[in-house]
Design a protein around this motif. Structure first.
Motif, PDB file in Angstrom:
ATOM      1  N   LYS A 155       0.810  -1.218   0.000  1.00  8.84           N
ATOM      2  CA  LYS A 155       0.000   0.000   0.000  1.00  8.84           C
ATOM      3  C   LYS A 155       0.840   1.264   0.000  1.00  8.84           C
ATOM      4  O   LYS A 155       0.341   2.349  -0.315  1.00  8.84           O
ATOM      5  N   ILE A 156       2.097   1.148   0.369  1.00  8.37           N
ATOM      6  CA  ILE A 156       2.918   2.340   0.596  1.00  8.37           C
ATOM      7  C   ILE A 156       2.982   3.249  -0.639  1.00  8.37           C
ATOM      8  O   ILE A 156       2.802   4.472  -0.516  1.00  8.37           O
ATOM      9  N   PRO A 157       3.241   2.716  -1.846  1.00  6.39           N
ATOM     10  CA  PRO A 157       3.294   3.634  -3.008  1.00  6.39           C
ATOM     11  C   PRO A 157       1.988   4.385  -3.230  1.00  6.39           C
ATOM     12  O   PRO A 157       1.999   5.606  -3.469  1.00  6.39           O
ATOM     13  N   GLU A 158       0.860   3.699  -3.158  1.00  2.49           N
ATOM     14  CA  GLU A 158      -0.436   4.354  -3.347  1.00  2.49           C
ATOM     15  C   GLU A 158      -0.710   5.346  -2.222  1.00  2.49           C
ATOM     16  O   GLU A 158      -1.247   6.441  -2.449  1.00  2.49           O
ATOM     17  N   PHE A 159      -0.321   4.996  -1.006  1.00  2.00           N
ATOM     18  CA  PHE A 159      -0.480   5.867   0.155  1.00  2.00           C
ATOM     19  C   PHE A 159       0.283   7.173  -0.060  1.00  2.00           C
ATOM     20  O   PHE A 159      -0.239   8.269   0.170  1.00  2.00           O
ATOM     21  N   ALA A 160       1.527   7.065  -0.522  1.00  5.46           N
ATOM     22  CA  ALA A 160       2.347   8.255  -0.764  1.00  5.46           C
ATOM     23  C   ALA A 160       1.789   9.105  -1.887  1.00  5.46           C
ATOM     24  O   ALA A 160       1.759  10.340  -1.807  1.00  5.46           O
ATOM     25  N   GLU A 161       1.299   8.452  -2.948  1.00  6.06           N
ATOM     26  CA  GLU A 161       0.745   9.191  -4.078  1.00  6.06           C
ATOM     27  C   GLU A 161      -0.543   9.906  -3.690  1.00  6.06           C
ATOM     28  O   GLU A 161      -0.754  11.069  -4.067  1.00  6.06           O
ATOM     29  N   ARG A 162      -1.412   9.233  -2.931  1.00  6.28           N
ATOM     30  CA  ARG A 162      -2.695   9.821  -2.537  1.00  6.28           C
ATOM     31  C   ARG A 162      -2.488  11.065  -1.687  1.00  6.28           C
ATOM     32  O   ARG A 162      -3.224  12.044  -1.790  1.00  6.28           O
ATOM     33  N   LEU A 163      -1.472  11.044  -0.828  1.00  5.41           N
ATOM     34  CA  LEU A 163      -1.222  12.176   0.073  1.00  5.41           C
ATOM     35  C   LEU A 163      -0.172  13.135  -0.479  1.00  5.41           C
ATOM     36  O   LEU A 163       0.192  14.096   0.211  1.00  5.41           O
ATOM     37  N   ASP A 164       0.335  12.835  -1.700  1.00  2.66           N
ATOM     38  CA  ASP A 164       1.330  13.700  -2.350  1.00  2.66           C
ATOM     39  C   ASP A 164       2.556  13.885  -1.457  1.00  2.66           C
ATOM     40  O   ASP A 164       3.011  15.009  -1.215  1.00  2.66           O
ATOM     41  N   LEU A 165       3.121  12.766  -0.988  1.00  3.16           N
ATOM     42  CA  LEU A 165       4.271  12.801  -0.093  1.00  3.16           C
ATOM     43  C   LEU A 165       5.565  12.663  -0.879  1.00  3.16           C
ATOM     44  O   LEU A 165       5.667  11.839  -1.792  1.00  3.16           O
ATOM     45  N   SER A 166       6.548  13.459  -0.519  1.00  2.00           N
ATOM     46  CA  SER A 166       7.882  13.273  -1.067  1.00  2.00           C
ATOM     47  C   SER A 166       8.535  12.074  -0.377  1.00  2.00           C
ATOM     48  O   SER A 166       8.004  11.533   0.595  1.00  2.00           O
ATOM     49  N   LYS A 167       9.697  11.674  -0.874  1.00  4.17           N
ATOM     50  CA  LYS A 167      10.390  10.551  -0.245  1.00  4.17           C
ATOM     51  C   LYS A 167      10.732  10.856   1.209  1.00  4.17           C
ATOM     52  O   LYS A 167      10.596   9.999   2.091  1.00  4.17           O
ATOM     53  N   GLY A 168      11.173  12.080   1.466  1.00  7.25           N
ATOM     54  CA  GLY A 168      11.503  12.453   2.834  1.00  7.25           C
ATOM     55  C   GLY A 168      10.279  12.454   3.733  1.00  7.25           C
ATOM     56  O   GLY A 168      10.333  11.989   4.876  1.00  7.25           O
ATOM     57  N   GLU A 169       9.178  12.975   3.213  1.00  3.96           N
ATOM     58  CA  GLU A 169       7.943  12.999   3.999  1.00  3.96           C
ATOM     59  C   GLU A 169       7.414  11.593   4.247  1.00  3.96           C
ATOM     60  O   GLU A 169       6.912  11.286   5.334  1.00  3.96           O
ATOM     61  N   LEU A 170       7.539  10.725   3.232  1.00  2.93           N
ATOM     62  CA  LEU A 170       7.119   9.337   3.420  1.00  2.93           C
ATOM     63  C   LEU A 170       7.982   8.653   4.485  1.00  2.93           C
ATOM     64  O   LEU A 170       7.470   7.887   5.311  1.00  2.93           O
ATOM     65  N   GLY A 171       9.276   8.967   4.466  1.00  2.00           N
ATOM     66  CA  GLY A 171      10.157   8.409   5.489  1.00  2.00           C
ATOM     67  C   GLY A 171       9.728   8.810   6.891  1.00  2.00           C
ATOM     68  O   GLY A 171       9.754   8.003   7.826  1.00  2.00           O
ATOM     69  N   LEU A 172       9.325  10.075   7.038  1.00  2.07           N
ATOM     70  CA  LEU A 172       8.854  10.537   8.342  1.00  2.07           C
ATOM     71  C   LEU A 172       7.552   9.843   8.738  1.00  2.07           C
ATOM     72  O   LEU A 172       7.349   9.504   9.919  1.00  2.07           O
ATOM     73  N   MET A 173       6.671   9.615   7.778  1.00  2.00           N
ATOM     74  CA  MET A 173       5.421   8.929   8.075  1.00  2.00           C
ATOM     75  C   MET A 173       5.682   7.495   8.526  1.00  2.00           C
ATOM     76  O   MET A 173       5.050   6.993   9.469  1.00  2.00           O
ATOM     77  N   ILE A 174       6.608   6.819   7.854  1.00  2.00           N
ATOM     78  CA  ILE A 174       6.948   5.447   8.252  1.00  2.00           C
ATOM     79  C   ILE A 174       7.581   5.448   9.640  1.00  2.00           C
ATOM     80  O   ILE A 174       7.370   4.524  10.446  1.00  2.00           O
ATOM     81  N   LEU A 175       8.343   6.508   9.939  1.00  2.00           N
ATOM     82  CA  LEU A 175       8.920   6.628  11.272  1.00  2.00           C
ATOM     83  C   LEU A 175       7.825   6.756  12.329  1.00  2.00           C
ATOM     84  O   LEU A 175       7.964   6.234  13.449  1.00  2.00           O
ATOM     85  N   VAL A 176       6.710   7.412  11.986  1.00  2.00           N
ATOM     86  CA  VAL A 176       5.571   7.525  12.908  1.00  2.00           C
ATOM     87  C   VAL A 176       5.035   6.144  13.267  1.00  2.00           C
ATOM     88  O   VAL A 176       4.672   5.879  14.416  1.00  2.00           O
ATOM     89  N   PHE A 177       4.994   5.241  12.285  1.00  2.00           N
ATOM     90  CA  PHE A 177       4.587   3.857  12.548  1.00  2.00           C
ATOM     91  C   PHE A 177       5.498   3.234  13.613  1.00  2.00           C
ATOM     92  O   PHE A 177       5.019   2.608  14.572  1.00  2.00           O
ATOM     93  N   GLY A 178       6.809   3.405  13.439  1.00  2.00           N
ATOM     94  CA  GLY A 178       7.752   2.843  14.396  1.00  2.00           C
ATOM     95  C   GLY A 178       7.628   3.458  15.774  1.00  2.00           C
ATOM     96  O   GLY A 178       7.706   2.754  16.791  1.00  2.00           O
ATOM     97  N   ILE A 179       7.417   4.765  15.820  1.00  2.00           N
ATOM     98  CA  ILE A 179       7.255   5.428  17.114  1.00  2.00           C
ATOM     99  C   ILE A 179       6.001   4.911  17.821  1.00  2.00           C
ATOM    100  O   ILE A 179       6.004   4.678  19.037  1.00  2.00           O
ATOM    101  N   GLY A 180       4.921   4.716  17.057  1.00  2.00           N
ATOM    102  CA  GLY A 180       3.715   4.160  17.647  1.00  2.00           C
ATOM    103  C   GLY A 180       3.968   2.811  18.283  1.00  2.00           C
ATOM    104  O   GLY A 180       3.490   2.528  19.399  1.00  2.00           O
ATOM    105  N   SER A 181       4.738   1.956  17.604  1.00  2.00           N
ATOM    106  CA  SER A 181       5.064   0.643  18.155  1.00  2.00           C
ATOM    107  C   SER A 181       5.860   0.763  19.447  1.00  2.00           C
ATOM    108  O   SER A 181       5.552   0.104  20.446  1.00  2.00           O
ATOM    109  N   LEU A 182       6.882   1.616  19.427  1.00  2.00           N
ATOM    110  CA  LEU A 182       7.743   1.738  20.603  1.00  2.00           C
ATOM    111  C   LEU A 182       7.006   2.364  21.787  1.00  2.00           C
ATOM    112  O   LEU A 182       7.312   2.055  22.939  1.00  2.00           O
TER     113      LEU A 182
END
Length: 405
Positions: free
Chosen positions: A42-69
């Motif tokens: 889903k990640i490519p479609e997720f990034a395209e739908r929200l118009d995320l750059s690679k850096g912004e997508l990286g930060l969003m994925i980091l949010v997933f990790g922070i939620g886990s921790l």
């Protein structure tokens, strides 16, 4: 004379002893891995739908990790109060709508909240289902943790495979609906069979959760961390290492992680049998030595083929290191399983989340070969602490099992 490990077996003469509880915890791991696997395509479609750059997508994925921790220690606190079974069920139910939420969010703030909760419920369920697996191990007096983690990997594989196909051919809405229904079915089958482990309260331990001051759980967490950093390194950097340092083609470069994943999956399904025969201490030592040899072979290999062979050996070794570390964490004396497991999972998964960026920074200045050559130092620490694996053996808890019965 055949040498046998002194580990009492659970009434092997009675056929079907606890098959439902074992199947239930396998299904919990399968469902958790399946949900994570469905996120990957889903990640490519997720990034395209929200118009995320690679850096912004990286930060969003980091949010997933922070939620886990963030949620892992919270889950540990609740396990100490409610038991692993109840927390597994609660977090699993909360996890079910995550793919739907990630499909229909239309702005970045809502998507960040959805990702944080997705990561949080994945991480919280991870701690709880590992605690339940420890309880089933105690009840059965035999190892099941490695096969549990194998089913998590299988769930991820199924989720990613089905998810990619459905997104490409039927669209994201159908994918989210089908994935959610499949996860509901897995949980519904497991629900009535989950082993009803009870909270473990010790007379000399406060019932209120707090981080322990004694070093033992933190040493086990260090073992989990140093076992998972090499896994994250192979996951994120093996292909680039093969291409940049050894001139491999793109198709060959992908075989490094493929070989690692294949041998890890096979050995995780076989790991419980090996651990029952040899004991957790010897199994951990053999696995760690194999991982060290494989990592050194990969780092000093003169050609891509030898690197791939080295990573395959790493997969054999690392496969059962983390499951054994989690079994240790859930069986520490005088400590509720959720407390030890929350420390081990939080430290361990932080290695996969945050170490790859550090490795990338170092490799930029030294090359990947030098980085992979230093990773055996972390594995050597695990080898030095391998004596702690005696707590993982079910036979060491015969008294605890008797008291809980």
């Amino acid at each position: 004379m055949e040498m046998r490990v002194d580990m009492p077996r659970a009434e092997t003469g009675r056929s079907g002893y606890l098959p439902k509880e074992r199947l239930a915890v396998w299904l919990l791991f399968l469902m958790n891995g399946f949900m994570v696997g469905n996120w990957a395509p889903k990640i490519p479609e997720f990034a395209e739908r929200l118009d995320l750059s690679k850096g912004e997508l990286g930060l969003m994925i980091l949010v997933f990790g922070i939620g886990s921790l963030v949620m892992m220690p919270v889950a540990g606190m609740q396990i100490a109060r409610l038991g692993g079974a109840r927390v597994s069920k609660i977090t699993a139910v909360l996890l079910l709508p995550s793919i739907l939420a990630l499909t229909f969010t239309q702005n970045v703030p809502a998507a960040a909240v959805a990702l944080f909760l997705f990561g949080g419920f994945v991480g919280g369920m991870d701690v709880a289902m590992n605690a339940n697996a420890v309880a089933v191990e105690r009840k059965m007096r035999r190892a099941i943790m490695s096969s549990c983690h194998a089913f998590w990997s299988l769930g991820g594989l199924i989720g990613a495979g089905i998810g990619g196909y459905l997104i490409e051919h039927l669209g994201t809405t159908v994918h989210a609906a089908v994935a959610t229904v499949m996860a509901v079915v897995m949980l519904a089958i497991a629900w009535p069979m989950v082993h009803a482990d009870r909270p473990v309260h010790h007379a000399d331990t406060p019932t209120r959760f707090r981080l322990p001051l004694q070093p033992l759980p933190w040493l086990v967490g260090l073992m989990a961390l140093f076992s998972m950093v090499p896994e994250g390194a192979v996951l994120d950097w093996s292909a680039l290492y093969l291409m940049q340092d050894l001139g491999a083609t793109t198709s060959i470069a992908g075989l490094g992680f493929a070989a690692f994943s294949l041998t890890m999956a096979v050995m995780r399904f076989a790991g419980d049998l090996v651990r029952d025969r040899l004991g957790a201490v010897l199994t951990l030592r053999l696995c760690t030595v194999t991982a060290i040899i494989g990592m050194l072979a990969a780092s000093f290999a003169p050609d891509p083929l030898m690197v791939i062979v080295g990573f395959a050996l790493c997969g054999i070794g690392i496969s059962n290191m983390v499951p054994i570390a989690f079994s240790i964490a859930g069986n520490l004396p005088g400590m509720a399983p959720g407390v030890g497991l929350s420390i081990a999972t939080t430290l361990g998964y932080s290695g996969i989340l945050f170490a790859p960026s550090t490795i990338g920074f170092i490799a930029e200045h030294t090359g990947f070969s030098a980085v992979f050559a230093t990773l055996p130092l972390l594995l050597a620490v695990v080898l030095a602490l391998s004596g702690l694996a005696r707590y993982a053996d079910a036979g060491a808890h015969e008294e605890a099992v008797t008291q809980d019965a």
